[in-house]
Write a protein that holds these residues in place. Sequence first.
Motif, mmCIF file in Angstrom:
data_model
loop_
_atom_site.group_PDB
_atom_site.id
_atom_site.type_symbol
_atom_site.label_atom_id
_atom_site.label_comp_id
_atom_site.label_asym_id
_atom_site.label_seq_id
_atom_site.Cartn_x
_atom_site.Cartn_y
_atom_site.Cartn_z
ATOM 1 N N GLY A 1 7.278 83.733 51.208
ATOM 2 C CA GLY A 1 7.215 83.547 52.649
ATOM 3 C C GLY A 1 5.989 82.742 53.032
ATOM 4 N N ALA A 2 5.683 82.724 54.313
ATOM 5 C CA ALA A 2 4.541 81.961 54.805
ATOM 6 C C ALA A 2 3.876 82.700 55.958
ATOM 7 C CB ALA A 2 4.988 80.579 55.277
ATOM 8 N N GLU A 3 2.549 82.659 55.967
ATOM 9 C CA GLU A 3 1.774 83.234 57.059
ATOM 10 C C GLU A 3 1.828 82.308 58.259
ATOM 11 O OE1 GLU A 3 -2.208 84.273 55.998
ATOM 12 O OE2 GLU A 3 -1.574 85.264 54.149
ATOM 13 N N SER A 4 1.706 82.908 59.427
ATOM 14 C CA SER A 4 1.582 82.142 60.649
ATOM 15 C C SER A 4 0.487 82.802 61.476
ATOM 16 C CB SER A 4 2.922 82.105 61.398
ATOM 17 O OG SER A 4 2.863 81.186 62.463
ATOM 18 N N GLN B 1 -1.563 95.571 75.724
ATOM 19 C CA GLN B 1 -0.981 94.699 76.738
ATOM 20 C C GLN B 1 -0.412 95.507 77.896
ATOM 21 O OE1 GLN B 1 -1.718 91.302 76.371
ATOM 22 N NE2 GLN B 1 -2.904 92.479 74.891
ATOM 23 N N GLN B 2 0.106 96.678 77.597
ATOM 24 C CA GLN B 2 0.608 97.558 78.655
ATOM 25 C C GLN B 2 -0.541 98.088 79.509
ATOM 26 O OE1 GLN B 2 2.714 100.308 76.161
ATOM 27 N NE2 GLN B 2 4.590 99.110 76.196
ATOM 28 N N ALA B 3 -1.724 98.254 78.919
ATOM 29 C CA ALA B 3 -2.881 98.752 79.662
ATOM 30 C C ALA B 3 -3.325 97.743 80.720
ATOM 31 C CB ALA B 3 -4.037 99.058 78.703
ATOM 32 N N GLY B 4 -3.146 96.463 80.444
ATOM 33 C CA GLY B 4 -3.496 95.430 81.405
ATOM 34 C C GLY B 4 -4.999 95.226 81.542
ATOM 35 N N GLY B 5 -5.369 94.409 82.495
ATOM 36 C CA GLY B 5 -6.763 94.179 82.835
ATOM 37 C C GLY B 5 -7.602 93.627 81.694
ATOM 38 N N ASP B 6 -8.881 94.003 81.701
ATOM 39 C CA ASP B 6 -9.820 93.513 80.696
ATOM 40 C C ASP B 6 -9.442 93.962 79.291
ATOM 41 O OD1 ASP B 6 -11.363 92.078 82.468
ATOM 42 O OD2 ASP B 6 -12.842 93.672 82.746
ATOM 43 N N GLU B 7 -8.905 95.165 79.180
ATOM 44 C CA GLU B 7 -8.499 95.658 77.856
ATOM 45 C C GLU B 7 -7.440 94.733 77.247
ATOM 46 O OE1 GLU B 7 -6.229 99.474 75.848
ATOM 47 O OE2 GLU B 7 -7.341 99.793 77.710
ATOM 48 N N ALA B 8 -6.441 94.388 78.045
ATOM 49 C CA ALA B 8 -5.378 93.496 77.570
ATOM 50 C C ALA B 8 -5.943 92.124 77.209
ATOM 51 C CB ALA B 8 -4.294 93.357 78.629
ATOM 52 N N ARG B 9 -6.820 91.609 78.062
ATOM 53 C CA ARG B 9 -7.407 90.289 77.812
ATOM 54 C C ARG B 9 -8.198 90.275 76.511
ATOM 55 N NH1 ARG B 9 -12.169 88.839 78.026
ATOM 56 N NH2 ARG B 9 -12.865 90.545 79.367
ATOM 57 N N ARG B 10 -9.051 91.299 76.307
ATOM 58 C CA ARG B 10 -9.875 91.345 75.094
ATOM 59 C C ARG B 10 -9.003 91.442 73.842
ATOM 60 N NH1 ARG B 10 -12.806 95.101 78.355
ATOM 61 N NH2 ARG B 10 -11.819 96.789 77.158
ATOM 62 N N ALA B 11 -7.992 92.292 73.877
ATOM 63 C CA ALA B 11 -7.110 92.439 72.713
ATOM 64 C C ALA B 11 -6.315 91.157 72.470
ATOM 65 C CB ALA B 11 -6.173 93.624 72.911
ATOM 66 N N PHE B 12 -5.858 90.531 73.546
ATOM 67 C CA PHE B 12 -5.120 89.272 73.424
ATOM 68 C C PHE B 12 -5.994 88.184 72.809
ATOM 69 C CE2 PHE B 12 -3.710 85.175 75.118
ATOM 70 C CZ PHE B 12 -2.379 85.176 74.721
ATOM 71 N N MET C 1 -5.414 86.268 69.183
ATOM 72 C CA MET C 1 -5.251 84.816 69.081
ATOM 73 C C MET C 1 -6.042 84.220 67.918
ATOM 74 S SD MET C 1 -3.005 83.941 71.274
ATOM 75 C CE MET C 1 -3.195 82.170 71.275
ATOM 76 N N THR C 2 -6.976 84.952 67.346
ATOM 77 C CA THR C 2 -7.763 84.454 66.214
ATOM 78 C C THR C 2 -7.194 84.894 64.871
ATOM 79 O OG1 THR C 2 -9.252 86.374 66.091
ATOM 80 C CG2 THR C 2 -9.848 84.604 67.639
ATOM 81 N N MET C 3 -6.125 85.683 64.889
ATOM 82 C CA MET C 3 -5.627 86.328 63.668
ATOM 83 C C MET C 3 -4.352 85.700 63.144
ATOM 84 S SD MET C 3 -6.072 90.300 64.814
ATOM 85 C CE MET C 3 -7.637 90.894 65.437
ATOM 86 N N GLY C 4 -4.157 85.862 61.837
ATOM 87 C CA GLY C 4 -2.856 85.670 61.208
ATOM 88 C C GLY C 4 -2.219 87.053 61.221
ATOM 89 N N LYS C 5 -2.386 87.777 60.107
ATOM 90 C CA LYS C 5 -1.974 89.184 60.077
ATOM 91 C C LYS C 5 -2.882 89.941 61.032
ATOM 92 C CE LYS C 5 -3.066 91.463 56.414
ATOM 93 N NZ LYS C 5 -3.092 92.010 55.057
ATOM 94 N N ILE C 6 -2.322 90.857 61.793
ATOM 95 C CA ILE C 6 -3.101 91.597 62.784
ATOM 96 C C ILE C 6 -4.011 92.608 62.098
ATOM 97 C CG2 ILE C 6 -2.993 93.148 64.787
ATOM 98 C CD1 ILE C 6 -2.019 90.252 65.340
ATOM 99 N N ASP C 7 -5.258 92.599 62.518
ATOM 100 C CA ASP C 7 -6.279 93.532 62.054
ATOM 101 C C ASP C 7 -6.357 94.654 63.094
ATOM 102 O OD1 ASP C 7 -8.739 94.906 61.728
ATOM 103 O OD2 ASP C 7 -9.695 93.133 60.873
ATOM 104 N N VAL C 8 -5.822 95.816 62.755
ATOM 105 C CA VAL C 8 -5.726 96.935 63.689
ATOM 106 C C VAL C 8 -7.113 97.365 64.177
ATOM 107 C CG1 VAL C 8 -5.035 99.365 63.915
ATOM 108 C CG2 VAL C 8 -3.502 97.723 62.787
ATOM 109 N N ALA C 9 -8.074 97.480 63.267
ATOM 110 C CA ALA C 9 -9.413 97.904 63.668
ATOM 111 C C ALA C 9 -10.033 96.925 64.647
ATOM 112 C CB ALA C 9 -10.299 98.064 62.440
#
Length: 160
Positions: free
Chosen positions: A101-104, A128-139, A143-151
């Motif tokens: 496969g291939a990473e994206s 994203q459901q939380a909205g506001g600054d929390e959603a923005r920071r997580a988003f 945007m900097t990740m390939g595979k999502i880093d949960v921590a």
Amino acid sequence: MKGDKLTTVLWFDGDAEEAARFYADTFPDSAVGEIFRAPADFPSGKKGDALTVAFTVLGRSFSGLNGGDMFKPNESVSFMVVTEDQAETDRYWNAIVANAGAESACGWCKDRWGFNWQITPRTLLESQQAGGDEARRAFEAMMTMGKIDVAAIDAARRGD
């Protein structure tokens, strides 16, 4: 698949059975079902080749159709798998990528047959459901990740 009212059909170029077996081996609540073998030669195969393969992935019904090389999957359709932790995220992502496969970006990867997967930790959806600054920071972190880093997503949610 008997009795199912809706089945998603995926187009393959001769390797639907191999793909179905990979998906069944990779995801829980998944299995390969009935394989219909061609009763005669057809444009993209021979008598006895798998023509359609019934399978389930995470409890959802699919049929793989060995239709030839005229249609290719693209990013307009993807499969989102919601994961509970980093271990589950890693397991699915690594299985797909390691099998030719291939990473994206942003949690997306592509399997060897060209189908797109979103391996999405639940914490990302919740941010994203939380909205506001929390959603923005997580988003912004996502945007900097390939595979999502949960921590890293959890840290961004908290504002760390």
